[in-house]
Design an enzyme around this catalytic site. Structure first.
Site, PDB file in Angstrom:
ATOM      1  N   LYS A  22       0.896  -1.307   0.018  1.00  0.00           N
ATOM      2  CA  LYS A  22      -0.164   0.039   0.132  1.00  0.00           C
ATOM      3  C   LYS A  22       0.779   1.231   0.021  1.00  0.00           C
ATOM      4  O   LYS A  22       0.799   2.178  -0.748  1.00  0.00           O
ATOM      5  CB  LYS A  22      -0.725  -0.162   1.349  1.00  0.00           C
ATOM      6  CG  LYS A  22      -1.561   1.368   1.443  1.00  0.00           C
ATOM      7  CD  LYS A  22      -2.416   1.294   2.809  1.00  0.00           C
ATOM      8  CE  LYS A  22      -1.630   1.558   3.944  1.00  0.00           C
ATOM      9  NZ  LYS A  22      -1.624   3.115   4.048  1.00  0.00           N
ATOM     10  N   ASN A  23       1.929   1.231   0.840  1.00  0.00           N
ATOM     11  CA  ASN A  23       2.684   2.446   1.080  1.00  0.00           C
ATOM     12  C   ASN A  23       3.642   2.797  -0.246  1.00  0.00           C
ATOM     13  O   ASN A  23       3.923   3.847  -0.326  1.00  0.00           O
ATOM     14  CB  ASN A  23       3.423   2.299   2.441  1.00  0.00           C
ATOM     15  CG  ASN A  23       2.532   2.648   3.575  1.00  0.00           C
ATOM     16  OD1 ASN A  23       1.241   3.124   3.289  1.00  0.00           O
ATOM     17  ND2 ASN A  23       3.097   2.405   4.707  1.00  0.00           N
ATOM     18  N   CYS A 116      -5.675   8.008   9.409  1.00  0.00           N
ATOM     19  CA  CYS A 116      -5.765   7.508  10.934  1.00  0.00           C
ATOM     20  C   CYS A 116      -5.497   8.381  12.045  1.00  0.00           C
ATOM     21  O   CYS A 116      -4.728   9.170  11.901  1.00  0.00           O
ATOM     22  CB  CYS A 116      -5.213   6.066  11.263  1.00  0.00           C
ATOM     23  SG  CYS A 116      -5.900   4.811  10.017  1.00  0.00           S
ATOM     24  N   ARG A 121      -0.485  14.980  13.005  1.00  0.00           N
ATOM     25  CA  ARG A 121       0.048  14.464  11.614  1.00  0.00           C
ATOM     26  C   ARG A 121       0.485  15.786  10.816  1.00  0.00           C
ATOM     27  O   ARG A 121       0.091  15.905   9.901  1.00  0.00           O
ATOM     28  CB  ARG A 121      -0.211  13.301  11.114  1.00  0.00           C
ATOM     29  CG  ARG A 121      -0.595  11.912  11.756  1.00  0.00           C
ATOM     30  CD  ARG A 121      -1.108  10.892  11.186  1.00  0.00           C
ATOM     31  NE  ARG A 121      -0.262  10.203  10.154  1.00  0.00           N
ATOM     32  CZ  ARG A 121      -0.545   9.295   9.367  1.00  0.00           C
ATOM     33  NH1 ARG A 121      -1.620   8.591   9.686  1.00  0.00           N
ATOM     34  NH2 ARG A 121       0.192   8.686   8.834  1.00  0.00           N
ATOM     35  N   ASP A 306       4.456   0.425  11.893  1.00  0.00           N
ATOM     36  CA  ASP A 306       3.303  -0.032  11.349  1.00  0.00           C
ATOM     37  C   ASP A 306       3.211  -1.585  11.811  1.00  0.00           C
ATOM     38  O   ASP A 306       2.105  -1.987  11.753  1.00  0.00           O
ATOM     39  CB  ASP A 306       3.277  -0.143   9.974  1.00  0.00           C
ATOM     40  CG  ASP A 306       2.939   1.259   9.099  1.00  0.00           C
ATOM     41  OD1 ASP A 306       2.659   2.042  10.026  1.00  0.00           O
ATOM     42  OD2 ASP A 306       2.999   1.601   8.091  1.00  0.00           O
ATOM     43  N   ARG A 398      -8.470  -0.406   4.471  1.00  0.00           N
ATOM     44  CA  ARG A 398      -7.634   0.810   3.879  1.00  0.00           C
ATOM     45  C   ARG A 398      -6.124  -0.080   3.713  1.00  0.00           C
ATOM     46  O   ARG A 398      -5.446   0.351   2.600  1.00  0.00           O
ATOM     47  CB  ARG A 398      -7.056   1.815   5.028  1.00  0.00           C
ATOM     48  CG  ARG A 398      -8.468   2.684   5.250  1.00  0.00           C
ATOM     49  CD  ARG A 398      -8.287   3.943   5.793  1.00  0.00           C
ATOM     50  NE  ARG A 398      -6.795   4.195   5.502  1.00  0.00           N
ATOM     51  CZ  ARG A 398      -5.674   4.644   6.346  1.00  0.00           C
ATOM     52  NH1 ARG A 398      -5.836   4.547   7.843  1.00  0.00           N
ATOM     53  NH2 ARG A 398      -4.539   5.072   5.563  1.00  0.00           N
TER      54      ARG A 398
HETATM   55  C1  UD1 Z   1       4.129   6.747   6.160  1.00  0.00           C
HETATM   56  C2  UD1 Z   1       3.423   5.370   5.956  1.00  0.00           C
HETATM   57  C3  UD1 Z   1       2.968   4.952   7.312  1.00  0.00           C
HETATM   58  C4  UD1 Z   1       4.071   4.616   8.421  1.00  0.00           C
HETATM   59  C5  UD1 Z   1       5.024   6.022   8.361  1.00  0.00           C
HETATM   60  C6  UD1 Z   1       6.178   5.978   9.033  1.00  0.00           C
HETATM   61  C7  UD1 Z   1       2.410   5.732   3.857  1.00  0.00           C
HETATM   62  C8  UD1 Z   1       1.283   5.937   2.815  1.00  0.00           C
HETATM   63  N1  UD1 Z   1       2.209   5.805   5.289  1.00  0.00           N
HETATM   64  O1  UD1 Z   1       3.247   7.819   6.667  1.00  0.00           O
HETATM   65  O2  UD1 Z   1       2.259   3.754   7.110  1.00  0.00           O
HETATM   66  O3  UD1 Z   1       3.420   4.539   9.528  1.00  0.00           O
HETATM   67  O4  UD1 Z   1       5.428   6.499   7.052  1.00  0.00           O
HETATM   68  O5  UD1 Z   1       7.064   4.728   8.598  1.00  0.00           O
HETATM   69  O6  UD1 Z   1       3.464   5.484   3.356  1.00  0.00           O
HETATM   70  N2  UD1 Z   1       5.912  14.431  10.483  1.00  0.00           N
HETATM   71  C9  UD1 Z   1       6.193  15.910  10.686  1.00  0.00           C
HETATM   72  N3  UD1 Z   1       5.996  16.927   9.803  1.00  0.00           N
HETATM   73  C10 UD1 Z   1       5.791  16.513   8.598  1.00  0.00           C
HETATM   74  C11 UD1 Z   1       5.797  14.796   8.092  1.00  0.00           C
HETATM   75  C12 UD1 Z   1       5.749  14.159   9.145  1.00  0.00           C
HETATM   76  O7  UD1 Z   1       6.376  16.173  12.049  1.00  0.00           O
HETATM   77  O8  UD1 Z   1       5.718  17.430   7.643  1.00  0.00           O
HETATM   78  C13 UD1 Z   1       6.266  13.607  11.729  1.00  0.00           C
HETATM   79  C14 UD1 Z   1       4.875  12.792  11.814  1.00  0.00           C
HETATM   80  O9  UD1 Z   1       3.899  13.514  12.544  1.00  0.00           O
HETATM   81  C15 UD1 Z   1       5.323  11.523  12.319  1.00  0.00           C
HETATM   82  C16 UD1 Z   1       6.906  11.163  11.783  1.00  0.00           C
HETATM   83  O10 UD1 Z   1       7.276  12.596  11.164  1.00  0.00           O
HETATM   84  O11 UD1 Z   1       5.572  11.458  13.671  1.00  0.00           O
HETATM   85  C17 UD1 Z   1       6.953  10.040  10.527  1.00  0.00           C
HETATM   86  O12 UD1 Z   1       5.940  10.664   9.583  1.00  0.00           O
HETATM   87  P1  UD1 Z   1       6.079  10.310   8.040  1.00  0.00           P
HETATM   88  O13 UD1 Z   1       7.659   9.565   7.929  1.00  0.00           O
HETATM   89  O14 UD1 Z   1       6.022  11.362   7.430  1.00  0.00           O
HETATM   90  O15 UD1 Z   1       5.087   9.157   7.835  1.00  0.00           O
HETATM   91  P2  UD1 Z   1       3.867   9.144   6.742  1.00  0.00           P
HETATM   92  O16 UD1 Z   1       4.880   9.630   5.369  1.00  0.00           O
HETATM   93  O17 UD1 Z   1       3.004  10.133   7.039  1.00  0.00           O
END
Ligand code: UD1
Length: 417
Positions: A22-23, A116, A121, A306, A398
């Site tokens: 998915k990711n 979720c 986030r 995850d 999802r």
């Molecule tokens: C992706 C994955 C999700 C996985 C996560 C971490 C997808 C669709 N989802 O989510 O399943 O759990 O990676 O491996 O690929 N953060 C900030 N600012 C930002 C962006 C992120 O502070 O602009 C923080 C987030 O709040 C979180 C951490 O960084 O605490 C990790 O987030 P991120 O690596 O961006 O995860 P996602 O891309 O949302």
């Protein structure tokens, strides 16, 4: 409202394949906006998040056909640059469309993404990086309006945290920006490499994916390509957790075992026999697992956040005590209350959870509150005495393609009603 009815304590056995990731799929679908030719995406899982992405692509003017895990997309004439709130709020990864839409049309507007509720986030890293690439972004009561008055240009972008989504947004956008972009402290997840492979297949020039520094030499345009999505390492981890929870023995096919290093080491610590044969993993679980000492979630190649919930569910019946430390998301213990209802012994304090293994779990009526929590409750229910009824399946759907069919083929007693 549909639910899963699971009769526990049926030992899993047999073999099964693992769906596409998915990711990986979601950022690749967003990147399709940039491809002027036709693209074929194989191993594209049938999930509600994928349907949500297809809705966005179609809304923006792409021709998309999808069936039998293959997606065909033609993004010739895009006539819109706004994504409606109803489409954005369906999932978190809709933010990945920002970089792609901006790069394709020169402007984009959208509201804050959904997904979720696993804690705050923020998307600050995405927005800051896109500004560094030349975007001007304003926040109009929760609607982001982005333009590129002087075009997109390469930049040196240093991420304060290796965000997966921000790294993907930058890679997509910078692949057609003028000049060179260097991302330092980039995410190193396998899904980043898959996205780079896809973009390079379309004519992009990206090197270093999978390492901390990614270099993107901008090109004028991207064509279409044929790409097969990598197997889903989190679904693989979940199926292994289900197996371990029932003291089962299964063979998982179509996996990339090297993507599962940190997870497999926990299974081995629990006393599972893990045998890797090419793209298959054979796991034989003991009658009772030994509690692993500590499970600490980290960016890849560390233990994936995850997989934390499914591993916690399987550990609930282990012998000993496990300390969980959730370092990525602030509210990722939403499954704990349901595990407690099933007889688990877990105490949560902030980002730490202390689990004391119990002799057995019992079936209960439980409700999933997030995607991986739903998977965790299935793993717990499969190993529990009696019947569990799991609601909240919109989360499960999802990320897991027909999981009850997969589990039934492995001998589980699971049905959707
Ligand atoms: C992706 C994955 C999700 C996985 C996560 C971490 C997808 C669709 N989802 O989510 O399943 O759990 O990676 O491996 O690929 N953060 C900030 N600012 C930002 C962006 C992120 O502070 O602009 C923080 C987030 O709040 C979180 C951490 O960084 O605490 C990790 O987030 P991120 O690596 O961006 O995860 P996602 O891309 O949302």
């Amino acid at each position: 409202m549909s639910c899963l009815v699971i009769e526990g304590q049926k030992r899993l056995h047999g073999e099964t394949g693992v769906q596409g990731s998915k990711n990986s799929t979601l950022p690749i679908l967003a990147a399709l906006l940039l491809c002027e030719g036709e693209s074929l995406i194989h191993n594209c899982p049938d999930l509600s998040d994928v349907a949500g992405s297809i809705n966005i692509l179609r809304y923006l003017g792409c021709e998309v056909e999808y069936g039998s895990n293959t997606l065909v997309c033609r993004a010739k004439d895009l006539d819109k640059n706004h994504i409606p709130d109803s489409l954005m709020r369906e999932m978190r990864s809709s933010i990945i469309f920002l970089g792609a839409l901006l790069a394709r049309t020169g402007s984009a507007s959208m509201c804050f993404p959904g997904g979720c509720d696993i804690g705050l986030r923020p998307i600050d890293l995405h927005l800051k990086a896109l500004s560094e690439l030349g975007a001007e972004i304003s926040d109009d009561h929760g609607v982001f309006r982005c333009t590129v008055p002087n075009g997109l240009h390469g930049a040196n972008i240093s991420l304060s945290f290796p965000s997966v989504g921000a790294t993907e947004n930058i890679m997509i956008c910078a692949s057609v920006a003028e000049g060179t972009t260097v991302i330092t402290n980039a995410a190193r997840e396998p899904e980043i490499c898959d996205l780079a492979d896809f973009l390079n297949g379309c004519g992009a020039n990206i090197s270093g994916a999978g390492e901390g520094t990614i270099i993107i030499e901008g090109v004028n345009r991207l064509s279409g390509t044929r790409h097969s999505v990598i197997p889903d390492r989190i679904v693989a981890s979940t199926l292994l957790a289900c197996c371990a929870s029932t003291s089962g023995k299964i063979k998982l096919n179509h996996v990339i075992p090297s993507h599962l290093g940190a997870v497999l080491s926990i299974f081995r610590e629990c006393g599972c026999d893990v045998d890797i044969r090419g793209s298959s993993i054979i796991m034989d679980a003991p009658v009772r697992l030994t509690a692993p000492k500590i499970v600490r979630t980290m960016p890849y190649p560390g233990f994936p956040t995850d997989a934390q919930a499914p591993i916690m569910a399987m550990t609930a019946k282990s012998k000993g005590t496990t300390l969980f430390v959730e370092n990525i998301f602030e509210n990722r213990y939403l499954h704990v209350n349901s595990l407690l209802r099933m007889g688990a012994n877990i105490k949560v304090e902030g980002k730490v959870a202390v689990l004391q293994g119990v002799e057995c779990l019992h079936g209960a009526q439980v409700e999933a509150k997030d995607l991986r929590g739903a998977a965790a409750l299935i793993a717990a229910a499969l190993g529990a005495e009696g019947r569990t009824t799991l609601s909240g399946l919109k989360y499960l759907d999802r990320g897991y393609e027909d999981v009850e069919k997969t589990l039934r083929a492995l001998g589980a007693d699971v049905r959707r009603s």
